[in-house]
Design an enzyme around this catalytic site. Structure first.
Site, PDB file in Angstrom:
ATOM      1  N   HIS A   7       0.826  -1.215   0.000  1.00 29.45           N
ATOM      2  CA  HIS A   7       0.000   0.000   0.000  1.00 29.45           C
ATOM      3  C   HIS A   7       0.852   1.255   0.000  1.00 29.45           C
ATOM      4  O   HIS A   7       2.022   1.229   0.389  1.00 29.45           O
ATOM      5  CB  HIS A   7      -0.951   0.017   1.199  1.00 29.45           C
ATOM      6  N   GLU A  43      -8.292   4.937   9.582  1.00 24.96           N
ATOM      7  CA  GLU A  43      -7.807   4.703   8.211  1.00 24.96           C
ATOM      8  C   GLU A  43      -8.748   3.844   7.391  1.00 24.96           C
ATOM      9  O   GLU A  43      -9.576   3.111   7.938  1.00 24.96           O
ATOM     10  CB  GLU A  43      -6.395   4.097   8.252  1.00 24.96           C
ATOM     11  N   GLN A  59      -3.903   3.512   1.151  1.00 25.10           N
ATOM     12  CA  GLN A  59      -4.340   3.619   2.542  1.00 25.10           C
ATOM     13  C   GLN A  59      -4.471   5.106   2.887  1.00 25.10           C
ATOM     14  O   GLN A  59      -3.478   5.842   2.854  1.00 25.10           O
ATOM     15  CB  GLN A  59      -3.305   2.983   3.473  1.00 25.10           C
ATOM     16  N   HIS A  83       3.966   7.141   3.797  1.00 23.11           N
ATOM     17  CA  HIS A  83       4.846   5.971   3.801  1.00 23.11           C
ATOM     18  C   HIS A  83       4.496   5.020   2.670  1.00 23.11           C
ATOM     19  O   HIS A  83       3.421   5.119   2.068  1.00 23.11           O
ATOM     20  CB  HIS A  83       4.773   5.236   5.152  1.00 23.11           C
ATOM     21  N   GLU A 133       7.436   0.652   5.441  1.00 19.16           N
ATOM     22  CA  GLU A 133       6.727  -0.314   6.284  1.00 19.16           C
ATOM     23  C   GLU A 133       6.807  -1.695   5.633  1.00 19.16           C
ATOM     24  O   GLU A 133       6.617  -1.821   4.427  1.00 19.16           O
ATOM     25  CB  GLU A 133       5.255   0.128   6.407  1.00 19.16           C
TER      26      GLU A 133
END
Ligand code: MC0
Length: 140
Positions: A7, A43, A59, A83, A133
């Protein structure tokens, strides 16, 4: 080690407004909505595509309050990409491998992420300015 882009995490002030934008502009569909108290975000995951190694998502994240990582990011940088999440087969193993290469781990151990995933963050200062991430998708 990296299987796919899981994502792209985007920080926003108003989650509902941004969902509406991504739905009406790109035809994306919300597949999950969560409040993650530990991470300080509300989220939504919007499905983009399916690949051989799994799905990818946008996301959208709204901070639960200003004194959270996403709240502080918005105050400092404004809305935008926060991110990138990459899919890995085994997040604990990936952390060990990346850590051994000298990259600072924000999370020494995996934490709870969206849709039941195990996640861990790497420090942006050691990844060319990109908050990164690692995501191990939940078993179905
Ligand atoms: C901060 N920096 C970033 C950044 N946030 N660089 C790239 N992308 C970002 N998102 C840079 C700043 O510009 C600064 O650089 C330096 O890192 C230190 O930042 P800071 O403003 O002093 O903030 P810190 O150090 O308090 O926190 C930054 C850090 C934090 C990355 C450690 O945001 C963190 O722990 N993030 C991991 C958790 C997270 O992001 N949770 C929200 C998503 P200069 O050059 O100015 O010194 S939760 C999520 O996404 C879950 C639900 C899921 O996916 O399932």
């Amino acid at each position: 080690m990296l299987l796919r882009i899981d994502h792209v995490g985007i920080a926003c002030h108003d989650l509902e407004e941004k969902i509406e934008f991504y739905e009406s502009t790109f035809g994306l569909t919300v597949v999950s909505r969560e409040i993650n108290e530990e991470q300080g975000v509300r989220e939504a995951m919007l499905h983009v595509a399916d690949g051989a190694q799994g799905a990818s998502y946008v996301q959208l994240m709204e901070p639960l309050h200003p004194d959270t990582v996403v709240g502080k990011f918005l105050a400092k940088r404004g809305e935008g990409v926060h991110h990138i999440g990459y899919g890995v087969a085994d997040v604990a193993k990936a952390l060990e491998e990346v850590g051994a290469k000298g990259v600072r781990l924000i999370d020494e151990r995996p934490r709870h992420g969206s849709m039941g995933a195990s996640i861990a963050f790497l420090h942006p200062k050691d990844v060319g300015g990109v908050l990164t991430e690692l995501v191990q998708t939940a078993r179905r």
